[in-house]
Motif scaffolding. Structure first.
Motif, PDB file in Angstrom:
ATOM      1  N   ALA A 191       0.809  -1.211   0.000  1.00  0.00           N
ATOM      2  CA  ALA A 191       0.000   0.000   0.000  1.00  0.00           C
ATOM      3  C   ALA A 191       0.847   1.269   0.000  1.00  0.00           C
TER       4      ALA A 191
ATOM      5  N   GLU B 121       0.393   0.707  -4.575  1.00  0.00           N
ATOM      6  CA  GLU B 121      -0.837   1.480  -4.593  1.00  0.00           C
ATOM      7  C   GLU B 121      -0.471   2.952  -4.410  1.00  0.00           C
TER       8      GLU B 121
ATOM      9  N   ASN C 275      -2.009   5.709  -3.123  1.00  0.00           N
ATOM     10  CA  ASN C 275      -3.156   6.226  -2.382  1.00  0.00           C
ATOM     11  C   ASN C 275      -3.099   7.738  -2.159  1.00  0.00           C
TER      12      ASN C 275
ATOM     13  N   CYS D 128       0.189   2.415  -9.414  1.00  0.00           N
ATOM     14  CA  CYS D 128      -1.266   2.312  -9.551  1.00  0.00           C
ATOM     15  C   CYS D 128      -1.916   3.441  -8.747  1.00  0.00           C
TER      16      CYS D 128
ATOM     17  N   LYS E  48      -4.525   6.211  -7.449  1.00  0.00           N
ATOM     18  CA  LYS E  48      -5.966   6.281  -7.220  1.00  0.00           C
ATOM     19  C   LYS E  48      -6.493   7.627  -7.730  1.00  0.00           C
TER      20      LYS E  48
ATOM     21  N   TRP F 235      -7.031   3.621 -10.678  1.00  0.00           N
ATOM     22  CA  TRP F 235      -8.267   3.050 -10.158  1.00  0.00           C
ATOM     23  C   TRP F 235      -9.124   4.036  -9.386  1.00  0.00           C
TER      24      TRP F 235
ATOM     25  N   GLN G 154     -11.885   4.430  -6.441  1.00  0.00           N
ATOM     26  CA  GLN G 154     -12.412   3.808  -5.232  1.00  0.00           C
ATOM     27  C   GLN G 154     -13.659   4.593  -4.831  1.00  0.00           C
TER      28      GLN G 154
ATOM     29  N   ARG H 150      -6.643  -6.539  -3.577  1.00  0.00           N
ATOM     30  CA  ARG H 150      -6.087  -5.969  -2.353  1.00  0.00           C
ATOM     31  C   ARG H 150      -6.433  -6.942  -1.230  1.00  0.00           C
TER      32      ARG H 150
ATOM     33  N   TYR I 155      -2.651  -7.851 -10.605  1.00  0.00           N
ATOM     34  CA  TYR I 155      -2.001  -6.966  -9.641  1.00  0.00           C
ATOM     35  C   TYR I 155      -2.410  -7.411  -8.247  1.00  0.00           C
TER      36      TYR I 155
ATOM     37  N   PHE J 131      -1.857  -6.559  -4.078  1.00  0.00           N
ATOM     38  CA  PHE J 131      -1.358  -5.622  -3.084  1.00  0.00           C
ATOM     39  C   PHE J 131      -1.694  -6.125  -1.691  1.00  0.00           C
TER      40      PHE J 131
END
Length: 290
Positions: free
Chosen positions: A14, A43, A45, A71, A73, A109, A111, A209, A241, A243
């Protein structure tokens, strides 16, 4: 973006920096380079709260070893505040900011919060139709209507398949199966969603995830089916993928390593995940991961 053909799957955590993973005070400036020696993805984030600067993007692209996939968000201004409605400017700004990562761009991505429901499926379809085709995308939903195994979920999956968008699965079952009273676990209970897990690949890059309790071995039974599923996806030519999380993420690297070892038994072509030796923790002349 081009997917690295020599990478059977992408493996990450993460975050790329954690104070327990490094050995010296200046490790934060070196964290990404060290992290990307072991892992092939992360990730992103932080972009949920605000766009990274152009300088940061350029710096990250240079520091990350190849192959590597960020990746990121989508910002909350798009997913939560606008709920995918009338946000073309924000989407363009986000994609333009990420674009300099080039072939180090992974699945970008969305969320969504639990207010985004099957009532918004037509809005989702229009939003996905307008996305630039230069990237791969994923979406994580948190409204139970998308897990009804009936018309709502079927329509949702059909829309994702139509646009080649990956359905993101966040498997929190192991976490909630082992409640503890420590503050870290209790915070994870408040922050993480308790949702069903419906396994489906709606795009070419299934996005998983996975979180365990602080004792990562308590998650192994929940992880076993994923090992077989990911092996199957790799044999089909997909690029999954994965995570890995724990409540404080301190042992997440070891969880990822366990998964990689089990997967390699089914897919010998998978590279081994080599975590640097813990003996470096006692050597202040070196700055290394773990």
């Amino acid at each position: 973006m081009t997917i690295n053909q020599h990478t059977p799957y992408y493996l990450g955590l993460a975050q790329w920096h954690h104070p327990a993973w490094y050995t010296t005070a200046d490790s934060s400036s070196l964290a990404l380079a060290l992290y990307s020696k072991a892992f092939t993805s992360v990730e992103g984030n932080s972009s949920f709260y605000g766009l990274p600067s152009t300088k940061s993007i350029d710096d990250w692209a240079k520091r990350a070893h190849s192959p590597f996939a960020f990746c990121f968000k989508f910002p909350q201004s798009i997913t939560h505040h606008s709920a995918l409605y009338q946000c073309d400017r924000q989407v363009t700004e986000f994609l333009n900011r990420i674009a300099p990562l080039g072939d180090k761009t992974g699945v970008l991505w969305l969320q969504m919060n639990n207010q985004f429901s099957p009532e918004h499926l037509e809005r989702l379809s229009r939003f996905l139709s307008n996305l630039a085709p230069d990237f791969e995308y994923g979406i994580e939903v948190r409204n139970l209507g998308f897990f009804d195994k009936a018309d709502n979920e079927k329509r949702f999956n059909q829309i994702l398949m139509q646009h080649g968008v990956n359905r993101v699965s966040f498997d929190t079952r192991a976490l909630f199966a082992h409640p503890k009273n420590d503050p870290v676990t209790q915070e994870a209970f408040r922050a993480k969603p308790r949702m069903p897990v419906h396994v489906i690949a709606t795009g070419n890059s299934p996005f998983i995830r996975f979180i365990t309790p602080l004792d990562i071995e308590l998650g192994y039974d929940y992880l076993a089916p994923w090992i077989k599923k990911v092996a199957g996806w790799i044999h089909e030519g997909k690029k999954p993928y994965l995570f890995f999380h724990t409540p404080d993420n301190q042992a997440a690297p070891q969880l990822a390593q366990y998964f990689n070892e089990q997967l390699k038994a089914l897919c010998p072509q998978v590279p081994s995940l080599q975590l640097p030796s813990h003996t470096w923790l006692n050597n202040t002349s070196q700055t290394e991961l773990f």
